[in-house]
Design a protein around this motif. Structure first.
Motif, short mmCIF file in Angstrom:
data_model
loop_
_atom_site.label_atom_id
_atom_site.label_comp_id
_atom_site.label_asym_id
_atom_site.label_seq_id
_atom_site.Cartn_x
_atom_site.Cartn_y
_atom_site.Cartn_z
N PRO A 3 0.83 -1.20 0.00
CA PRO A 3 0.00 0.00 0.00
C PRO A 3 0.87 1.25 0.00
O PRO A 3 2.01 1.23 0.49
N PRO A 4 0.36 2.36 -0.54
CA PRO A 4 1.17 3.58 -0.57
C PRO A 4 1.33 4.19 0.81
O PRO A 4 0.50 3.99 1.70
N THR A 5 2.41 4.93 0.98
CA THR A 5 2.60 5.70 2.21
C THR A 5 2.11 7.13 2.04
O THR A 5 1.82 7.81 3.02
N HIS A 6 2.04 7.60 0.77
CA HIS A 6 1.62 8.97 0.49
C HIS A 6 0.74 8.99 -0.76
O HIS A 6 1.00 8.25 -1.72
N VAL A 7 -0.27 9.84 -0.74
CA VAL A 7 -1.16 10.01 -1.89
C VAL A 7 -1.32 11.51 -2.16
O VAL A 7 -1.53 12.29 -1.23
N PHE A 8 -1.21 11.88 -3.42
CA PHE A 8 -1.47 13.26 -3.86
C PHE A 8 -2.57 13.20 -4.91
O PHE A 8 -2.39 12.59 -5.96
N ILE A 9 -3.71 13.81 -4.62
CA ILE A 9 -4.84 13.79 -5.55
C ILE A 9 -5.32 15.22 -5.80
O ILE A 9 -5.52 16.00 -4.86
N GLN A 10 -5.54 15.54 -7.06
CA GLN A 10 -6.03 16.86 -7.43
C GLN A 10 -7.49 17.03 -7.08
O GLN A 10 -8.22 16.06 -6.89
N SER A 11 -7.90 18.29 -7.02
CA SER A 11 -9.26 18.56 -6.60
C SER A 11 -9.87 19.70 -7.40
O SER A 11 -9.23 20.72 -7.64
N GLY A 12 -11.12 19.50 -7.81
CA GLY A 12 -11.95 20.57 -8.35
C GLY A 12 -12.91 20.95 -7.25
O GLY A 12 -12.59 21.74 -6.37
#
Length: 403
Positions: free
Chosen positions: A223-232
């Motif tokens: 599993p990832p340790t970090h997530v970066f997700i864009q947002s509208g």
């Protein structure tokens, strides 16, 4: 701009409504329904070891939604899924019995769908999904687009037989106009943003997005340790963050929401501690994220499970588009639209700033997960920015495989 989550709701349990919407059982049902879509296939999870080594992390995995259901965007999972769910529910009321997805194309359900009109406002991708969903079930679709939506994106929606309605102003103006007209005409609004008294359908749209998280977790070695997700308006970020929080619990990754600097409604909401509308200024190249008012449902989730919020500039988004098209080392090329690589742009910006990097605890062992939320949904614009046609970028991978 960079902010850690200091809202009073931070780390509190999800609202029970959101926990049910984004939970494991609901996500499993999304995948079951997807199995009945003719063109359904899992989208690729792409590893970028070259870029990971360059910026000093252990792994970067990109969920490439540019391949989703023939629509080129993660939005294909949301609007069409919600339309199908709503048609099945309406059929149950009309027929007085349980109606399963397996009956979607039956004469009884088609007759119910023909009497329905679904409507939404869109920057392009959500409207395409709603229109496709309406075509699949035999309902009518009315799609409202604001003045900044390109003719190419309008045509991509209209090909599904939707009625296209132009609205002067911004995305948020088109949202209000769609709601007004739909109420007057008795249409069903299938919006990916929510407002007071209108939450369930945007929740269904977000529920559809959980499929991409489940697919990714199955493919990742760890599993990832970090997530970066864009947002509208916040829907995709909330869906990913909420489902990961439920699925992984105490092992959930550090989650950062990334906004365009010119339309940072989620970042400004985090700074204020409550939903705020930001002023409309100069347009951003990140057209699919150009939203000035957050979704209330999305914020309710993000206020609890997002760890940080940051902005990126137009130049950051453009640089990532070009970097993905012209990858380092032996990394595969990825076609990312103007809004597609914004999460990755946030990562690149974060690791370049020692203070942000330390605040997010990014080190050599970090395993990063990002989503390419769209491919070249406006091919002409993509070529203008990148200098290559989308097909030429995709062909790089074919040439590499042959070599």
């Amino acid at each position: 701009m960079f902010l850690l989550n200091t809202t009073p709701d931070y780390r509190r349990p999800l609202d029970p409504r959101d926990a049910e919407t984004l939970g494991v059982a609901s996500a499993e049902e999304v995948e079951r329904q997807l199995a009945f879509r003719d063109n359904h296939a899992e989208t690729p999870l792409v590893a970028l070891p070259g870029l990971a080594a360059e910026i000093g992390v252990a792994a970067i995995h990109v969920k490439d939604e540019g391949h989703r259901l023939g629509l080129g965007s993660f939005k294909a999972l949301g609007g069409a899924y919600a339309v199908i769910r709503l048609v099945l529910e309406h059929a149950e009321k009309e027929l007085g019995r349980t109606v399963d997805i397996t009956e979607l194309h039956s004469s009884e359900v088609r007759a119910v769908a023909r009497a329905m009109t679904v409507a939404c406002a869109t920057d392009g991708n959500h409207g395409r999904s709603v229109a496709q969903g309406a075509q699949l079930v035999g309902a009518r679709a009315a799609i409202f687009v604001h003045s900044g939506v390109s003719a190419e994106r309008v045509a991509a929606i209209a090909r599904f037989g939707a009625d296209m309605i132009r609205v002067n102003g911004t995305y948020d103006d088109s949202v209000r106009e769609a709601a007004r007209v739909a109420e007057a005409k008795g249409w069903t609004i299938v919006s990916d943003t929510s407002w007071p008294g209108y939450e369930r359908i945007p929740g269904l749209v977000m529920q559809g997005y959980t499929a991409l998280v489940r697919e990714a977790l199955r493919k990742m070695p760890e599993p990832p340790t970090h997530v970066f997700i864009q947002s509208g308006v916040g829907g995709i970020a909330a869906a990913v963050a909420g489902h990961l929080a439920i699925k992984l619990g105490d092992r959930r990754p550090i989650f950062t929401v990334v906004d365009p600097a010119r339309s940072a409604c989620i970042v400004e909401t985090a700074r204020a501690g409550h939903p705020v509308t930001v002023a409309h200024g100069e347009p951003t190249v990140m057209a699919m994220l150009e939203c000035y008012e957050p979704s209330l449902v999305a914020w309710r989730v993000l206020s609890r499970v997002a760890d940080a919020f940051m902005t990126v500039d137009d130049e950051d988004a453009i640089a990532v588009m070009r970097r993905l098209a012209n990858p380092v080392a032996a990394d595969p090329a990825i076609v990312a639209g103007e809004s597609g690589g914004v999460g990755l742009a946030g990562l690149v910006k974060a690791v370049a700033d020692p203070a942000i990097k330390a605040a997010l605890r990014i080190d050599a062992d970090a395993r990063i997960f990002v989503v390419n939320t769209e491919g070249a949904t406006d091919p002409g614009k993509y070529q203008e920015i990148v200098g290559l046609a989308p097909a030429a970028v995709a062909a790089k991978n074919e040439a590499g495989a042959e070599a």
